[in-house]
Motif scaffolding. Structure first.
Motif, PDB file in Angstrom:
ATOM      1  N   LYS A  50     -23.665  32.794 -10.055  1.00  0.00           N
ATOM      2  CA  LYS A  50     -24.394  31.352  -9.897  1.00  0.00           C
ATOM      3  C   LYS A  50     -25.523  31.218  -8.815  1.00  0.00           C
ATOM      4  O   LYS A  50     -26.379  30.392  -8.854  1.00  0.00           O
ATOM      5  CB  LYS A  50     -23.336  30.466  -9.771  1.00  0.00           C
ATOM      6  CG  LYS A  50     -22.821  29.849  -8.478  1.00  0.00           C
ATOM      7  CD  LYS A  50     -21.601  29.013  -8.655  1.00  0.00           C
ATOM      8  CE  LYS A  50     -20.976  28.784  -7.111  1.00  0.00           C
ATOM      9  NZ  LYS A  50     -21.727  27.951  -6.266  1.00  0.00           N
ATOM     10  N   LYS A  53     -28.412  34.020  -9.725  1.00  0.00           N
ATOM     11  CA  LYS A  53     -28.744  33.765 -11.230  1.00  0.00           C
ATOM     12  C   LYS A  53     -30.058  34.742 -11.524  1.00  0.00           C
ATOM     13  O   LYS A  53     -31.053  34.493 -12.136  1.00  0.00           O
ATOM     14  CB  LYS A  53     -29.259  32.503 -11.278  1.00  0.00           C
ATOM     15  CG  LYS A  53     -28.329  31.329 -11.183  1.00  0.00           C
ATOM     16  CD  LYS A  53     -28.472  30.024 -12.109  1.00  0.00           C
ATOM     17  CE  LYS A  53     -27.529  28.859 -11.946  1.00  0.00           C
ATOM     18  NZ  LYS A  53     -27.350  27.973 -12.928  1.00  0.00           N
ATOM     19  N   ARG A 384     -35.373  34.308 -12.082  1.00  0.00           N
ATOM     20  CA  ARG A 384     -33.932  33.684 -11.964  1.00  0.00           C
ATOM     21  C   ARG A 384     -34.026  33.117 -13.561  1.00  0.00           C
ATOM     22  O   ARG A 384     -34.807  32.812 -14.250  1.00  0.00           O
ATOM     23  CB  ARG A 384     -34.018  32.546 -11.025  1.00  0.00           C
ATOM     24  CG  ARG A 384     -33.789  32.732  -9.933  1.00  0.00           C
ATOM     25  CD  ARG A 384     -33.772  31.674  -8.846  1.00  0.00           C
ATOM     26  NE  ARG A 384     -33.109  30.334  -9.394  1.00  0.00           N
ATOM     27  CZ  ARG A 384     -31.735  30.354  -9.292  1.00  0.00           C
ATOM     28  NH1 ARG A 384     -30.941  31.132  -8.190  1.00  0.00           N
ATOM     29  NH2 ARG A 384     -30.962  29.185  -9.666  1.00  0.00           N
ATOM     30  N   SER A 386     -32.703  29.849 -15.521  1.00  0.00           N
ATOM     31  CA  SER A 386     -32.650  28.600 -15.270  1.00  0.00           C
ATOM     32  C   SER A 386     -32.030  27.652 -16.526  1.00  0.00           C
ATOM     33  O   SER A 386     -31.954  28.343 -17.631  1.00  0.00           O
ATOM     34  CB  SER A 386     -34.121  27.934 -15.018  1.00  0.00           C
ATOM     35  OG  SER A 386     -34.811  27.993 -16.118  1.00  0.00           O
TER      36      SER A 386
END
Lengths: 388, 388
Positions: A50, A53, A384, A386
């Motif tokens: 997390k 990511k 990343r 999202s």
């Protein structure tokens, strides 16, 4: 989720600012440190993805081959499944409306574990499992320190929930998270938090086993306790996420050194207010996040500490204020404000890596072990994940 | 930047949580209110699009036709140029390395104004303008309240910078922002902040004119002062951005009512901790941001106030804590915690709309003027502009 060829990316002096930088050298050092601890403790590591990511950051471990991970959103689970990861724990209490996405991942052959702490959740997971004819591997969240969710080990609901899940073929185990360890300011407090986290998880598992229920997974972890644990007997896996990047909150707790921080944000000086002692940059809270985790620590680090573009800390400088696209850097502790002309690029080390990383779509990657220049070469640009 | 057809989007009870909601009815009401004020004051409005960062939200004004806007990033400028907007002010001090993107927009026919407050910046803007053979319309940032960047009206550099820009054909005007008005807690303080903002900008313009320099634009604005100004003589345009959505910080200042807030986040109850008085949701700081703007106000609103899915405030409830993907809702002021079972959807009203909106890739749009159901219909899904 793919990396951009490094041949086109130049150095940290090139991209428009602000942008996020990952120092892969430091990230790997942090990764190796916790991997060695887990080996020493004889426990499997299930990193929480997390913070970064990013499939590319995740690929820094295990030579790029998939391994067990923890996720905080189903978007992460789906992206990691697309990347070949087949052993995933979704460590946020499950909502009924999310089950179709969970079941879709299970049908793709991903072992996606869900988490819950109520009889209502256990009932709808068991019902969906029977209706769909598929086992939904489920962990019961245990509260070890009053931080967030979970059941106490002696809660009557624990065995009821365990039985509901067991009867539906869904009981996988227990999971706890020592969230209060983020406020444990000494090595001894962190060791005690780790012992309590382990003892609580194992006690919950034993209570379920005493009721005749089979418990496979006993999962514990947080970045501070993962680095402090001395004995994890009875625990099957250790979770931690922040440790790959670390941040000023973790440095403030003594879990790492400031030099270990692998995430930073490059900003440009756009002005000066000598009458106030301010250097103004183009990196505000949009680039750093509004996280002020160190405000609760003995040493408040403002919105972050400041380094030059090569990553050397500039003593006494702190990013002390932020608006959306403006940062204010000041000198503290009697330090002299250095001469940093308009156009100078700086890097800011964040309070909270999870929050700062989330403000960016990707990372410019450098390797401080290979380069020793004023403007480190960009090796790649990593994207990343999202959304939810 | 395109909207999704509304026929497929159902109601607020359908999408996976958490997600951001814009109530177009309230946004339009807020838009009309400030438009009427600007008309009354006889000044043009140049909305700041940094809060919503959405062409669809921007299209709520002027029947969808382009109009003058303010932006906080070149990514916004480029996206708005793609959307047909040709009159844009980039209201963050310019860095030299950003000039190629500025010039590219100018060559596309966009009047993109840049901002600066130093002789160094004026020199490189003038140099680039001469080298490229193109006028870069430039405003000088004026400091009216010590909040952030800008020059004092009596700074000797003001006229020097003005002359450098003028000689290169780049001088457009002056711009100031009463950032300290966010801490003006009475209508009288806000009126004084608005008067000071106006007086400072006009004085700076007069100082330049007294030196024989032509000043076209005199730009002022912040959401509190825009709503408080009584006389803007000498000002050519008013900027404000937050007002389209408003937020709890603005409500705390009395600039709006809580009922005016047009942005909220839908979350789902995923657990309860009756021993602590907690309702746990799947909306943490990733969904709300870490912004705690009301912490500095007389009434701290935690991470936000809580409504039902239809938007009715639930008295006494506050989102009092957040981790990455968990929110904790508690009762305060002796209120009783209502029975909100696992699976219940709630909406959380944010501290700071700019920061909360930035945590999302888009908005689910409802119209509280048209619907009166428990689960408002989703009219569209609008995308946000991200990055720099």
């Amino acid at each position: 989720m793919t990396s951009t060829p490094s041949t086109t990316t130049g150095t940290l002096a090139d991209p428009d600012t602000p942008f996020a930088v990952v120092d892969a050298h430091k990230a790997l050092r942090n990764i190796d440190r916790l991997a060695a601890r887990a080996d020493h403790l004889g426990v499997a590591l299930r990193p929480h993805v997390k913070t970064a990511k990013s499939l590319d950051v995740a690929a820094l471990m295990h030579g790029g081959a998939p391994y067990p991970v923890t996720v905080s959103t189903l978007a992460e689970a789906e992206a990691f499944a697309d990347g070949g990861y087949t052993d995933i724990t979704y460590a946020v209490g499950i909502a009924r409306h999310k089950l179709p996405r969970v079941i879709a991942l299970l049908r793709r052959g991903v072992t996606l574990r869900v988490l819950l702490d109520s009889t209502e959740q256990a009932a709808f997971v068991a019902e969906a499992s029977r209706r769909e004819g598929i086992s939904i591997p489920t962990q019961i969240e245990i509260d070890c320190d009053g931080h967030r969710g979970g059941l106490k080990t002696d809660a009557p609901a624990l065995v009821d929930i365990g039985r509901t899940l067991h009867d539906a073929g869904c009981l996988d185990g227990v999971l706890t998270h020592a969230g209060e360890s983020y406020f444990a300011y000494s090595a001894e407090e962190q060791r005690l938090a780790a012992k309590n986290e382990r003892d609580t998880a194992v006690a919950a598992a034993e209570n379920l086993r005493a009721a005749g229920l089979s418990v496979t997974t006993v999962s514990v972890g947080s970045t501070p306790t993962a680095h402090a644990a001395e004995d994890l007997t009875g625990v099957t896996e250790l979770r931690a996420g922040n440790y790959v990047f670390f941040d000023l909150v973790m440095a403030g707790l003594g879990v790492c050194q400031v030099d270990d921080l692998a995430l930073s944000v490059v900003v440009t000086v756009i002005g000066h207010r000598p009458e106030y002692g301010w250097i103004v940059t183009d990196g505000g809270w949009m680039a750093m996040s509004r996280d002020r985790g160190t405000a609760a620590q003995p040493q408040d680090q403002g919105y972050g500490l400041v380094t030059d573009l090569a990553g050397h800390l500039i003593p006494g400088l702190v990013m002390s204020a932020a608006s959306q696209e403006h940062g204010t850097i000041t000198a503290r502790d009697g330090a002299t404000l250095p001469d940093l002309p308009v156009g100078t690029r700086l890097r800011v080390l964040p309070n909270h890596a999870c929050a700062t990383a989330a403000q960016h779509r990707g990372y410019h990657v450098i390797d401080s072990g290979r380069t020793a220049t004023d403007a480190p070469a960009v090796q790649a640009v990593w994207q990343r994940i999202s959304g939810w």
